[in-house]
Design a protein around this motif. Structure first.
Motif, mmCIF file in Angstrom:
data_model
loop_
_atom_site.group_PDB
_atom_site.id
_atom_site.type_symbol
_atom_site.label_atom_id
_atom_site.label_comp_id
_atom_site.label_asym_id
_atom_site.label_seq_id
_atom_site.Cartn_x
_atom_site.Cartn_y
_atom_site.Cartn_z
ATOM 1 N N VAL A 44 0.853 -1.184 0.000
ATOM 2 C CA VAL A 44 0.000 0.000 0.000
ATOM 3 C C VAL A 44 0.893 1.240 0.000
ATOM 4 N N GLU A 45 0.600 2.162 -0.904
ATOM 5 C CA GLU A 45 1.407 3.383 -1.032
ATOM 6 C C GLU A 45 0.552 4.589 -0.698
ATOM 7 N N THR A 46 1.004 5.396 0.275
ATOM 8 C CA THR A 46 0.265 6.594 0.676
ATOM 9 C C THR A 46 1.013 7.883 0.332
ATOM 10 N N GLN A 47 2.152 7.767 -0.323
ATOM 11 C CA GLN A 47 2.893 8.957 -0.761
ATOM 12 C C GLN A 47 2.365 9.392 -2.124
ATOM 13 N N LYS A 48 1.749 10.567 -2.173
ATOM 14 C CA LYS A 48 1.156 11.057 -3.425
ATOM 15 C C LYS A 48 2.204 11.215 -4.519
ATOM 16 N N ARG A 49 3.378 11.657 -4.129
ATOM 17 C CA ARG A 49 4.430 11.929 -5.119
ATOM 18 C C ARG A 49 5.475 10.821 -5.195
ATOM 19 N N LYS A 50 5.084 9.622 -4.822
ATOM 20 C CA LYS A 50 5.986 8.474 -4.902
ATOM 21 C C LYS A 50 6.514 8.380 -6.327
ATOM 22 N N LYS A 51 7.829 8.301 -6.463
ATOM 23 C CA LYS A 51 8.462 8.208 -7.782
ATOM 24 C C LYS A 51 8.377 6.768 -8.297
ATOM 25 N N LEU A 52 7.835 6.620 -9.486
ATOM 26 C CA LEU A 52 7.722 5.311 -10.125
ATOM 27 C C LEU A 52 8.729 5.222 -11.261
ATOM 28 N N ASN A 53 9.330 4.058 -11.385
ATOM 29 C CA ASN A 53 10.318 3.826 -12.430
ATOM 30 C C ASN A 53 9.889 2.671 -13.316
ATOM 31 N N ILE A 54 10.615 2.482 -14.387
ATOM 32 C CA ILE A 54 10.350 1.384 -15.317
ATOM 33 C C ILE A 54 10.380 0.065 -14.537
ATOM 34 N N GLY A 55 9.373 -0.768 -14.770
ATOM 35 C CA GLY A 55 9.304 -2.073 -14.119
ATOM 36 C C GLY A 55 8.483 -2.083 -12.844
ATOM 37 N N ASP A 56 8.124 -0.913 -12.322
ATOM 38 C CA ASP A 56 7.285 -0.878 -11.121
ATOM 39 C C ASP A 56 5.888 -1.363 -11.459
ATOM 40 N N ASN A 57 5.260 -1.995 -10.472
ATOM 41 C CA ASN A 57 3.900 -2.501 -10.615
ATOM 42 C C ASN A 57 2.958 -1.646 -9.783
ATOM 43 N N VAL A 58 1.834 -1.275 -10.367
ATOM 44 C CA VAL A 58 0.825 -0.477 -9.683
ATOM 45 C C VAL A 58 -0.483 -1.256 -9.714
ATOM 46 N N GLU A 59 -1.153 -1.304 -8.563
ATOM 47 C CA GLU A 59 -2.459 -1.958 -8.482
ATOM 48 C C GLU A 59 -3.466 -0.927 -8.002
ATOM 49 N N PHE A 60 -4.545 -0.781 -8.758
ATOM 50 C CA PHE A 60 -5.604 0.160 -8.385
ATOM 51 C C PHE A 60 -6.912 -0.325 -8.979
ATOM 52 N N ASN A 61 -7.957 -0.295 -8.168
ATOM 53 C CA ASN A 61 -9.303 -0.634 -8.631
ATOM 54 C C ASN A 61 -9.349 -2.039 -9.247
ATOM 55 N N SER A 62 -8.688 -2.975 -8.580
ATOM 56 C CA SER A 62 -8.631 -4.388 -8.999
ATOM 57 C C SER A 62 -7.927 -4.607 -10.341
ATOM 58 N N GLU A 63 -7.177 -3.640 -10.799
ATOM 59 C CA GLU A 63 -6.396 -3.760 -12.036
ATOM 60 C C GLU A 63 -4.908 -3.673 -11.706
ATOM 61 N N HIS A 64 -4.105 -4.385 -12.481
ATOM 62 C CA HIS A 64 -2.651 -4.375 -12.301
ATOM 63 C C HIS A 64 -1.992 -3.744 -13.524
ATOM 64 N N TYR A 65 -1.010 -2.895 -13.265
ATOM 65 C CA TYR A 65 -0.304 -2.191 -14.335
ATOM 66 C C TYR A 65 1.178 -2.301 -14.109
ATOM 67 N N ILE A 66 1.942 -2.381 -15.180
ATOM 68 C CA ILE A 66 3.393 -2.346 -15.091
ATOM 69 C C ILE A 66 3.881 -1.124 -15.889
ATOM 70 N N ILE A 67 4.850 -0.407 -15.326
ATOM 71 C CA ILE A 67 5.369 0.777 -15.976
ATOM 72 C C ILE A 67 6.429 0.352 -16.993
ATOM 73 N N ALA A 68 6.275 0.811 -18.228
ATOM 74 C CA ALA A 68 7.209 0.459 -19.303
ATOM 75 C C ALA A 68 7.648 1.734 -20.021
ATOM 76 N N LEU A 69 8.819 1.695 -20.594
ATOM 77 C CA LEU A 69 9.343 2.818 -21.352
ATOM 78 C C LEU A 69 8.770 2.813 -22.758
ATOM 79 N N ALA A 70 8.224 3.943 -23.177
ATOM 80 C CA ALA A 70 7.702 4.064 -24.532
ATOM 81 C C ALA A 70 8.860 3.995 -25.519
ATOM 82 N N GLU A 71 8.665 3.325 -26.609
ATOM 83 C CA GLU A 71 9.726 3.169 -27.603
ATOM 84 C C GLU A 71 9.606 4.183 -28.708
#
Length: 71
Positions: A44-71
């Motif tokens: 659980v993350e409560t830092q609004k400005r938490k820095k996310l990097n490539i490869g980080d996983n985010v879960e919100f509203n029962s959905e899972h997302y992975i951060i990727a670099l646009a090519e």
């Protein structure tokens, strides 16, 4: 798992939620984060400005997302 492509890393968690239209506004992004409704890399993350990097996983509203670099 869904991928979210970004051009520049890191990106702040609240901005990611807003820019990807996972929430309606920046205020809503802050609220869902403060209320513990968002997980980053399984924690659980409560830092609004938490820095996310490539490869980080985010879960919100029962959905899972992975951060990727646009090519």
């Amino acid at each position: 798992m869904n991928k979210i492509y970004i051009n520049v890393a890191p990106i702040e968690l609240n901005k990611l939620l807003k820019f990807e239209s996972l929430v309606a506004s920046g205020g809503e992004a802050k609220m869902v984060i403060e209320n513990g409704l968002v997980k980053v890399n399984g924690n659980v993350e409560t830092q609004k400005r938490k820095k996310l990097n490539i490869g980080d996983n985010v879960e919100f509203n029962s959905e899972h997302y992975i951060i990727a670099l646009a090519e």
